[in-house]
Design a protein around this motif. Structure first.
Motif, short mmCIF file in Angstrom:
data_model
loop_
_atom_site.label_atom_id
_atom_site.label_comp_id
_atom_site.label_asym_id
_atom_site.label_seq_id
_atom_site.Cartn_x
_atom_site.Cartn_y
_atom_site.Cartn_z
N ASP A 20 7.40 -11.99 -15.59
CA ASP A 20 7.19 -13.37 -15.14
C ASP A 20 5.94 -13.97 -15.78
O ASP A 20 5.92 -15.15 -16.18
CB ASP A 20 7.06 -13.42 -13.62
N ASP A 23 6.61 -14.82 -19.43
CA ASP A 23 7.38 -16.07 -19.55
C ASP A 23 6.48 -17.28 -19.34
O ASP A 23 6.59 -18.29 -20.06
CB ASP A 23 8.51 -16.07 -18.51
N SER A 28 5.70 -12.57 -25.53
CA SER A 28 6.55 -11.43 -25.19
C SER A 28 5.81 -10.51 -24.21
O SER A 28 4.59 -10.53 -24.12
CB SER A 28 6.92 -10.65 -26.45
N GLN A 29 6.59 -9.72 -23.49
CA GLN A 29 5.97 -8.78 -22.54
C GLN A 29 5.09 -7.75 -23.25
O GLN A 29 3.99 -7.46 -22.76
CB GLN A 29 7.06 -8.11 -21.70
#
Length: 289
Positions: A20, A23, A28-29
């Motif tokens: 979350d 985003d 990117s994570q």
């Protein structure tokens, strides 16, 4: 400290979830994970722990989060302030004016401050010659002066002023008759260079001669001396702005009575606040002229 790392820290603390938070940050994570790991390495403090209920702040993270938010807020305030400065919305303007600008200059300042309340003004009553020097030295940003000023100052004409005869009474005497009867009151040279030059030019063009003269420090003193019957004077018509009861103001004619008044500034200096003010003043001057 990289503010981007602090922003990632605060966002992850709010979202409590890497996906979350990534985003929300539009990254990117893995990139978010790399930023958090780098920040923890720089601080030598573990900021988050992962568990069944998601990503939680450690004790160290809880202690540092308020400070991180404070830094980000201060940065936002700084950037907002910098943007205002860059577009001329905040700053200081030191302005000079003479008798001709006695009403017009404050009107312009009030109008400008209504639109730009973050701008501070310093206003001083000064002869045009002194304003020219102070504009050159940077002590003034703008001056309401006789124009044209000496190079390299720039200027815009705003309106005209003109000489009038100021006498103890309006008894029908001509200027020549008054000058035979009473001394001509004048400013000291260092105080009234422009007005004295205008007076001399007018007297020469009209072949008038003063039998005697008396000097004063300022126009208010001259006005007081005229009312007392000590002498007469040739002053700007703008003297009506400060004229007390009993002062007789008699119109004069001829090209030698008129001069232009404008706003002057030094174009060699960069000053967005001043430029905004000059733009407003020149537009306002044309509107009321």
């Amino acid at each position: 400290m990289n503010l981007r790392l602090l922003h990632a820290f605060v966002m992850l603390a709010e979202k409590e979830n890497y996906a979350d938070a990534a985003d929300a940050l539009a990254i990117s994570q893995p990139a978010l994970t790399k930023q958090i790991n780098l920040l923890e390495s720089l601080l030598n403090v573990a900021l988050f722990s992962r568990g069944r209920q998601g990503t939680r702040l450690t004790t160290g993270g809880q202690l540092l989060l308020p400070e991180a938010k404070k830094v980000l807020k201060q940065n936002a305030v700084f950037l907002q302030h910098a943007a205002q400065v860059a577009k001329g919305g905040e700053g200081v303007i030191a302005a000079g004016f003479g008798l001709s600008g006695f009403i017009f200059a404050p009107q312009c300042i009030a109008r400008f401050r209504a639109e730009y309340p973050g701008v501070e003004f310093r206003l001083e009553d000064l002869p045009s010659a002194q304003q020219y020097d102070m504009l050159h030295s940077g002590e003034l940003q703008v001056g309401f002066v006789r124009v044209p000023p000496p190079a390299p100052l720039s200027y815009q004409v705003l309106f005209e002023d003109n000489l009038v005869l100021v006498a103890p009474e309006d008894n029908g005497l001509s200027l020549s008759d008054w000058l035979k009867k009473l001394p001509l009151l004048r400013l000291y040279a260092e105080r009234g260079r422009g007005l004295n030059a205008q007076t001399d030019r007018f007297l020469e063009e009209n072949r008038c001669f003063a039998s005697s003269t008396q000097q004063a420090e300022d126009i208010q003193t001259i006005v007081a001396l005229v009312i007392a019957g000590v002498g007469v004077a040739l002053l700007p018509q703008s003297v009506t702005y400060i004229a007390p009861p009993g002062l007789k103001i008699i119109p004069l004619t001829g090209d030698g009575t008129r001069w232009q008044v404008g706003i002057a500034w030094d174009p060699q200096t960069t000053d967005p606040v001043r430029d905004n003010f000059v733009k407003m003043v020149t537009g306002y001057g044309h509107a009321v002229g």
